[in-house]
Design an enzyme around this catalytic site. Structure first.
Site, PDB file in Angstrom:
ATOM      1  CE  LYS A 134     -53.796  -7.009  67.659  1.00 25.44           C
ATOM      2  NZ  LYS A 134     -55.045  -7.746  67.103  1.00 25.44           N
ATOM      3  CD  GLN A 185     -58.411  -8.161  68.039  1.00 27.32           C
ATOM      4  OE1 GLN A 185     -57.578  -7.626  67.414  1.00 27.32           O
ATOM      5  NE2 GLN A 185     -58.195  -9.457  68.453  1.00 27.32           N
ATOM      6  CG  ASP A 196     -54.460  -9.160  61.448  1.00 23.42           C
ATOM      7  OD1 ASP A 196     -53.528  -9.367  62.506  1.00 23.42           O
ATOM      8  OD2 ASP A 196     -55.550  -8.741  61.793  1.00 23.42           O
TER       9      ASP A 196
HETATM   10  N1  GUN Z   1     -58.182 -12.235  67.264  1.00 21.78           N
HETATM   11  C1  GUN Z   1     -57.221 -13.201  67.985  1.00 21.78           C
HETATM   12  N2  GUN Z   1     -55.846 -12.970  67.513  1.00 21.78           N
HETATM   13  C2  GUN Z   1     -56.131 -12.253  66.418  1.00 21.78           C
HETATM   14  C3  GUN Z   1     -55.091 -11.384  65.449  1.00 21.78           C
HETATM   15  O1  GUN Z   1     -54.060 -11.577  65.368  1.00 21.78           O
HETATM   16  N3  GUN Z   1     -55.812 -10.544  64.644  1.00 21.78           N
HETATM   17  C4  GUN Z   1     -56.998 -10.093  64.666  1.00 21.78           C
HETATM   18  N4  GUN Z   1     -57.534  -9.247  63.928  1.00 21.78           N
HETATM   19  N5  GUN Z   1     -57.933 -10.882  65.270  1.00 21.78           N
HETATM   20  C5  GUN Z   1     -57.429 -11.546  66.283  1.00 21.78           C
END
Ligand code: GUN
Length: 295
Positions: free
Chosen positions: A55, A99, A122
């Site tokens: 990211k 996350q 998200d």
């Molecule tokens: N853990 C696995 N996929 C994601 C996601 O798309 N966003 C976040 N914040 N955590 C994750």
């Protein structure tokens, strides 16, 4: 019969990041500041470390500013909630993510609900999930948004088609079914969701023009479950042991690709299909957050 076309998520995602970078360059030239995404990472889970690193890397590719905020896994829920509130108030941050998964002693739902929905890139906050369900401006979560983007970019006709979604999870099955049903493009489908309690799955998928497989069962969808000319989107990313790989595993989709692909008009591979689109959707949401069009 039309030849099967492979949907290239890797290339599409690179194209979109280049488009975002061009738009950011224009914003900066017009005197605006760069979009800023912050990510909170708790602990040292291997998968989470990789996702967050990707990211941060994608932010750089798009011309965004990014901040990585790390905590050890003994952080208290109260401390994490304080950080979330601080980011809510920080005008230099357009959007942020926490996350997941979080350590067991912290309530993920409490943390998600503490995020200002206007910065929830998200799309996990119930306000965004609810707004999405009724078609209001919102942040759509990354995987469903990435799937629609692929359908749009490959010019796949969805209006009036029968779309069958395998799986009813909150992050993929449910939201993608809602989006495919809405009166817009892509969308406007007749949607059926099948799940673990559906007795006649094959009978239903055989009637599908579009199949979106998101059940997390490797190679579940077989050729005899798919009609000739169907569009197949594979969301599965299960790690299966593979001694021939350095990592010791390979990613397996929910579709038996070798069997199913020859019958399809379009199909996504695993890896390289839906996967690369998810981070790209997060970048798009961050750009939207920076423009303040969700309020
Ligand atoms: N853990 C696995 N996929 C994601 C996601 O798309 N966003 C976040 N914040 N955590 C994750």
């Amino acid at each position: 019969m039309k030849i099967m076309q492979l949907i290239d998520g890797k290339k599409t995602s690179a194209d979109i990041k280049a488009e975002i970078a061009a738009e950011v360059a224009e914003m900066v030239a017009a005197g605006k500041r760069r979009p800023h995404l912050a990510a909170i990472l708790v602990g040292h889970d291997g998968g989470s470390e990789t996702y967050v690193a990707n990211k941060v890397k994608s932010c750089a590719e798009c011309g965004f500013e990014s901040s990585l905020i790390r905590f050890e896994d003994d952080i208290t829920e109260a401390e994490l909630l304080d950080k979330v509130r601080e980011l809510n108030e920080d005008d230099s941050v357009d959007g942020f993510i926490v996350q997941l998964p979080l350590p067991k002693h912290i309530s993920e739902q409490k943390v998600i609900e503490a995020i200002d929905y206007r910065k929830d890139v998200d799309g996990f906050h119930p306000i965004n999930a609810g707004r999405m369900a009724i078609g209001l401006p919102c942040f759509v979560s990354a995987t469903p948004a990435g799937i629609l983007e692929l359908l749009a970019r490959y010019g796949i006709d969805t209006k009036g088609k029968h779309c069958v979604v395998l799986g009813r999870s909150n992050i993929v099955g449910r939201p993608v079914a809602e989006l495919m049903m809405q009166k817009r493009t892509p969308g406007n489908c007749t949607v059926t969701i099948v799940h673990s309690a559906t007795p006649n799955i094959a009978e239903i998928t055989r009637n599908a023009d579009i199949i979106i497989a998101a059940i997390g069962k490797p190679a579940f969808l077989k050729a005899d479950m798919v009609k000739e000319g169907a569009v197949v989107i594979d969301v599965g990313t299960t790690r299966v042991p593979d001694a021939s790989r350095k990592s010791g595993f390979r990613l397996s989709g929910d579709v038996d690709f070798n069997e199913v692909a020859p019958k399809c008009s379009f199909i996504t591979p695993v890896p390289g299909g839906v996967g690369p689109m998810t981070i790209c959707s997060l970048m798009k949401n961050t750009l939207i957050a920076a423009k303040h069009t969700v309020y």
